[in-house]
Design a protein around this motif. Structure first.
Motif, mmCIF file in Angstrom:
data_model
loop_
_atom_site.group_PDB
_atom_site.id
_atom_site.type_symbol
_atom_site.label_atom_id
_atom_site.label_comp_id
_atom_site.label_asym_id
_atom_site.label_seq_id
_atom_site.Cartn_x
_atom_site.Cartn_y
_atom_site.Cartn_z
ATOM 1 N N ALA A 1 0.830 -1.207 0.000
ATOM 2 C CA ALA A 1 0.000 0.000 0.000
ATOM 3 C C ALA A 1 0.866 1.259 0.000
ATOM 4 O O ALA A 1 0.585 2.222 -0.740
ATOM 5 C CB ALA A 1 -0.923 -0.007 1.219
ATOM 6 N N ARG A 2 1.929 1.258 0.806
ATOM 7 C CA ARG A 2 2.811 2.425 0.852
ATOM 8 C C ARG A 2 3.547 2.611 -0.473
ATOM 9 O O ARG A 2 3.698 3.732 -0.969
ATOM 10 C CB ARG A 2 3.818 2.283 1.993
ATOM 11 N N ASN A 3 4.026 1.495 -1.051
ATOM 12 C CA ASN A 3 4.735 1.591 -2.328
ATOM 13 C C ASN A 3 3.803 2.015 -3.455
ATOM 14 O O ASN A 3 4.224 2.717 -4.382
ATOM 15 C CB ASN A 3 5.396 0.251 -2.650
ATOM 16 N N ALA A 4 2.542 1.599 -3.381
ATOM 17 C CA ALA A 4 1.572 2.023 -4.392
ATOM 18 C C ALA A 4 1.357 3.530 -4.330
ATOM 19 O O ALA A 4 1.266 4.209 -5.368
ATOM 20 C CB ALA A 4 0.256 1.283 -4.187
ATOM 21 N N ASP A 5 1.271 4.065 -3.116
ATOM 22 C CA ASP A 5 1.139 5.518 -2.979
ATOM 23 C C ASP A 5 2.377 6.224 -3.514
ATOM 24 O O ASP A 5 2.280 7.242 -4.219
ATOM 25 C CB ASP A 5 0.927 5.892 -1.509
ATOM 26 N N ARG A 6 3.542 5.656 -3.205
ATOM 27 C CA ARG A 6 4.800 6.282 -3.620
ATOM 28 C C ARG A 6 4.941 6.306 -5.141
ATOM 29 O O ARG A 6 5.487 7.252 -5.715
ATOM 30 C CB ARG A 6 5.975 5.533 -2.979
ATOM 31 N N THR A 7 4.466 5.262 -5.808
ATOM 32 C CA THR A 7 4.597 5.157 -7.266
ATOM 33 C C THR A 7 3.344 5.618 -8.011
ATOM 34 O O THR A 7 3.253 5.460 -9.227
ATOM 35 C CB THR A 7 4.907 3.707 -7.667
ATOM 36 N N GLN A 8 2.386 6.158 -7.262
ATOM 37 C CA GLN A 8 1.121 6.649 -7.828
ATOM 38 C C GLN A 8 0.361 5.541 -8.554
ATOM 39 O O GLN A 8 -0.236 5.767 -9.606
ATOM 40 C CB GLN A 8 1.373 7.848 -8.746
ATOM 41 N N LEU A 9 0.383 4.335 -7.961
ATOM 42 C CA LEU A 9 -0.341 3.205 -8.549
ATOM 43 C C LEU A 9 -1.425 2.674 -7.605
ATOM 44 O O LEU A 9 -1.936 1.576 -7.813
ATOM 45 C CB LEU A 9 0.653 2.086 -8.904
ATOM 46 N N ALA A 10 -1.762 3.462 -6.598
ATOM 47 C CA ALA A 10 -2.867 3.066 -5.724
ATOM 48 C C ALA A 10 -4.142 2.965 -6.560
ATOM 49 O O ALA A 10 -4.366 3.748 -7.489
ATOM 50 C CB ALA A 10 -3.041 4.092 -4.603
ATOM 51 N N GLY A 11 -4.968 1.970 -6.271
ATOM 52 C CA GLY A 11 -6.201 1.780 -7.023
ATOM 53 C C GLY A 11 -6.084 0.798 -8.167
ATOM 54 O O GLY A 11 -7.090 0.486 -8.818
ATOM 55 N N THR A 12 -4.859 0.284 -8.413
ATOM 56 C CA THR A 12 -4.692 -0.686 -9.505
ATOM 57 C C THR A 12 -4.861 -2.123 -9.029
ATOM 58 O O THR A 12 -4.821 -3.049 -9.838
ATOM 59 C CB THR A 12 -3.306 -0.545 -10.153
ATOM 60 N N PHE A 13 -5.052 -2.324 -7.723
ATOM 61 C CA PHE A 13 -5.107 -3.685 -7.185
ATOM 62 C C PHE A 13 -6.061 -3.738 -5.995
ATOM 63 O O PHE A 13 -6.456 -2.713 -5.425
ATOM 64 C CB PHE A 13 -3.714 -4.146 -6.736
#
Length: 374
Positions: free
Chosen positions: A83-95
């Motif tokens: 979840a933190r890495n998704a926020d960092r890479t702007q990929l939150a919401g893809t999974f």
């Protein structure tokens, strides 16, 4: 959307150190082997199993455009890191993070997975995929060569009629399985009765020690008569399949017993262990990062058989977070009973973190200590 880079991924909130990494060569190889399949997969058709810190999930999204990815991670720290890495890479919401059941893989055409450390875990994952995924599903299961075995090929061959082994790259390989075998056997929970304890032990494939009794746990069990007699709350910290929790519940029937583990497989296993032994109403099984959800100074007795690995690496910090939380949660005069490999310097660490610590037992391999909260 910015360009995706593996360099942006971190392990936090799991242990971080110069020799520990959020991504390795096997993650990259799995994604490269699956590139064509990922590019043609429709939204919702990609599943990731065993992603450690998000490299597979976010790589599939950031490099190959996969969306609505279904993800199952055993460790709670892995879910939080993703979840933190998704926020960092702007990929939150893809999974979406999901449980290990049929809904995880139903209709999937591409499955990416890190090969688990036990054959039982691989067997259960392969059976689940073969039975519930789309008939055209292709599984890309990879790992470091030093952790692979021919037996893994044999397990996959039970459930898939086609199996290809990739070329090695940077000491990693990928097993590519396809064409599920109809009628594949699915067994996500196993159990075994131990006559010496008169105890059922249940386990999902990734649960530590499976349905067997870990020898460190067995050694610690022998000291239950010496533990605090009337704890109001007793906790099995890092409970695994729940053996310690079950035994302390039977030995201290007046206590409220909590079994806690960050592993989703361990929590499911411990709940089934309690059910099989008629202890559902006596033991509260929770998924937690150490004892994060437990209040300060709330327990009189904690039992712990801590890990000494972080992933595949031996690392002393694997137990420190457990010891710190145990110290916080113990009330004054409460006891932490710990079993660990005698080569480790945990007794010294426990004296610093918890309080006075006595070695109460030692055999050729393990040490048992009692630490009393100051």
């Amino acid at each position: 959307m910015p360009e995706f880079s593996f360099d942006d991924l971190r392990r936090f909130p799991d242990v971080e150190a110069p020799n520990l990494f959020a991504v390795d060569a096997s993650d990259r190889l799995i994604l490269d082997e699956a590139a064509d399949a990922l590019s043609s997969a429709a939204p919702g058709e990609v599943v990731v199993i065993g992603d450690r810190y998000g490299a597979l999930t976010l790589g599939a999204a950031g490099l190959h455009g996969a969306t609505r990815i279904r993800v199952q991670q055993d460790a709670l720290t892995g879910e939080r890191a993703l979840a933190r890495n998704a926020d960092r890479t702007q990929l939150a919401g893809t999974f979406e993070s999901m449980a290990f059941d049929a809904s995880l893989v139903e209709g999937a055409t591409v499955v990416l997975m890190q090969l688990p450390r036990t054959l039982a875990a691989l067997d259960q994952a392969a059976a689940l995929i073969a039975r519930h995924a789309h008939p055209s599903v292709v599984v890309f299961a990879g790992g470091r060569i030093k952790h692979l075995s021919i037996s893994m090929n044999e397990v996959l061959a039970k459930h898939f009629s086609e199996l290809r082994v990739s070329l090695a790259r940077q000491k990693s390989r990928v097993l590519v399985a396809s064409r599920p075998i109809e009628g594949a056997h699915e067994d996500t929970m196993r159990s075994e009765f131990h006559d010496d304890l008169q105890l059922w032990v249940a386990a999902q494939g990734t649960a530590f020690a499976g349905t067997k009794l870990d020898i460190g746990t067995r050694f610690l069990l022998s000291f239950i008569p010496q533990m605090q007699v009337h704890p109001d709350v007793a906790i099995d910290l890092g409970c695994g399949t729940g053996v310690l929790a079950a035994e302390i519940a039977r030995a201290r029937p007046e206590a409220r017993v909590i079994a806690s583990d960050q592993s989703s497989s361990a929590v499911a296993s411990a709940r089934e262990t309690m059910r099989l032994n008629g202890l559902e109403g006596r033991v509260d099984v929770v998924r937690d990062d150490a004892l994060r959800s437990q209040p300060d100074a709330s327990a009189g007795l904690i039992l712990c058989n801590p890990p000494f690995h972080v992933g595949a690496a031996v690392h002393a910090d694997a137990a420190l977070g457990l010891f710190r939380d145990a110290s916080r949660v113990l009330r004054s005069g409460g006891e932490l009973w710990t079993v660990f490999n005698s080569s480790l310097s945990h007794a010294t660490t426990l004296r610093k973190i918890v309080g006075p610590t006595d070695v109460v037992g030692q055999n050729t391999k393990f040490t048992v200590t009692r630490s009393t909260k100051r």
